[in-house]
Design a protein around this motif. Structure first.
Motif, mmCIF file in Angstrom:
data_model
loop_
_atom_site.group_PDB
_atom_site.id
_atom_site.type_symbol
_atom_site.label_atom_id
_atom_site.label_comp_id
_atom_site.label_asym_id
_atom_site.label_seq_id
_atom_site.Cartn_x
_atom_site.Cartn_y
_atom_site.Cartn_z
ATOM 1 N N PHE A 164 -5.862 -5.121 -2.904
ATOM 2 C CA PHE A 164 -6.669 -5.609 -1.557
ATOM 3 C C PHE A 164 -6.971 -6.975 -1.719
ATOM 4 N N SER A 165 -8.054 -6.755 -2.366
ATOM 5 C CA SER A 165 -8.660 -8.412 -3.215
ATOM 6 C C SER A 165 -7.815 -9.710 -3.754
ATOM 7 N N ARG A 212 -9.971 4.270 -5.632
ATOM 8 C CA ARG A 212 -10.300 3.932 -4.357
ATOM 9 C C ARG A 212 -10.202 2.472 -4.738
ATOM 10 N N ASN A 213 -11.155 2.280 -5.628
ATOM 11 C CA ASN A 213 -11.708 1.369 -6.484
ATOM 12 C C ASN A 213 -10.519 0.226 -7.265
ATOM 13 N N ASP A 214 -9.240 1.327 -7.291
ATOM 14 C CA ASP A 214 -7.690 -0.184 -7.473
ATOM 15 C C ASP A 214 -6.932 -0.321 -6.388
ATOM 16 N N ARG A 215 -7.156 0.563 -5.327
ATOM 17 C CA ARG A 215 -6.759 -0.069 -3.849
ATOM 18 C C ARG A 215 -7.455 -0.954 -3.600
ATOM 19 N N LYS A 216 -9.063 -0.813 -3.483
ATOM 20 C CA LYS A 216 -9.635 -2.186 -2.985
ATOM 21 C C LYS A 216 -9.516 -3.610 -4.144
ATOM 22 N N ARG A 217 -9.230 -3.360 -5.186
ATOM 23 C CA ARG A 217 -8.855 -4.265 -6.313
ATOM 24 C C ARG A 217 -7.644 -4.759 -5.585
ATOM 25 N N PHE A 271 0.680 -0.700 -0.093
ATOM 26 C CA PHE A 271 -0.313 0.453 -0.068
ATOM 27 C C PHE A 271 0.810 1.363 0.089
ATOM 28 N N ASN A 282 -5.551 -10.505 -0.707
ATOM 29 C CA ASN A 282 -6.764 -11.007 0.861
ATOM 30 C C ASN A 282 -7.183 -12.787 0.105
#
Length: 242
Positions: free
Chosen positions: A123-124, A116-121, A108, A127
């Motif tokens: 992390f996905s 925001r969407n790329d950070r979420k992707r 990160f 994870n």
């Protein structure tokens, strides 16, 4: 130890995840297959030592970077000091937890400029992989192994004979395999911790019954055909010491 410059840092989600995966693979190896070497390098008589994973899937125990602030977030300092004061397994678990935190902080750090969407992707993607802690403590189920071929022409499956002995059984492609693919999606490689993938060659250890990517243990489908009983590197090392 060489640190990447900011100008050469990974910038896209895919580049950052590749960097994360490489560092993670190196650390998984340090805390599993190379654990004796790792343990011996963490001498409590030495200064503050850190465990680093590098993007090329290697690992290193060394002193922290001298510059302040460092070019990348630093791993936990002084992991060597607690080595002899704890049960070995507990100590490795503690190092694993701190390493998981470090891997996320590096990912990160690189992803600070992502939206925001790329950070979420990102992390996905991260994870979806088991944590270092889960691999080291074997919290993820590995025993639910695939039992038939994955589409590779020579994949090893293990079956028990009537006398209870585990035997290797090279099998060819089974057209009904697709029905079982979801069932084995949680199978993890005992080396890198990666998820089962039907497109890759895997081999099962007849001693500990864990499964491994062929490439992680350097076994090809051709070699597998000639193996009557496969022992993974970990079991081979244990038997050698005994």
């Amino acid at each position: 130890m060489e640190m990447p410059s900011i100008s050469s840092s990974p910038r896209t989600v895919e580049e950052i995840f590749k960097d994360y995966s490489g560092r993670r693979a190196g650390i998984v190896r340090a805390l599993t297959y190379d654990v004796d070497d790792f343990y011996s390098l963490c001498d409590p008589e030495k200064e503050n030592l850190c465990l680093y994973g590098h993007p090329n899937e290697t690992w290193e125990v060394t002193l922290p970077a001298e510059e302040v602030p460092p070019e990348l977030p630093e791993p936990a300092l002084g992991i060597n000091f607690a080595r002899d004061g704890m049960n070995r397994r507990d100590w490795l678990s503690l190092v694993a937890v701190h390493t998981d935190s470090w891997l996320l902080s590096v990912a990160f750090y690189f992803g600070a400029r992502l939206n925001r969407n790329d950070r979420k992707r990102l992390f996905s993607l991260i994870n979806d992989l088991p944590t270092i802690f889960e691999v080291v403590t074997e919290r993820k189920p590995i025993k639910d192994k695939p039992s038939v071929d994955s589409g590779s022409k020579s994949r090893i499956s293990t079956k028990r004979s009537s006398d209870g002995q585990v035997k290797s059984n090279p099998r060819l492609y089974d057209e009904g395999y697709g029905e079982d693919e979801d069932e084995h999606s949680e199978t993890l490689c005992g080396s890198c911790g990666g998820n089962y993938n039907a497109d890759e060659f895997w081999i099962g250890c007849d001693i500990c019954e864990r499964w491994y990517h062929g490439k992680c243990v350097k076994i090809t489908p051709a070699k597998a055909e000639n193996i009557k009983q496969y022992k993974c590197p970990s079991c081979s090392t244990k038997r050698g010491k005994q």
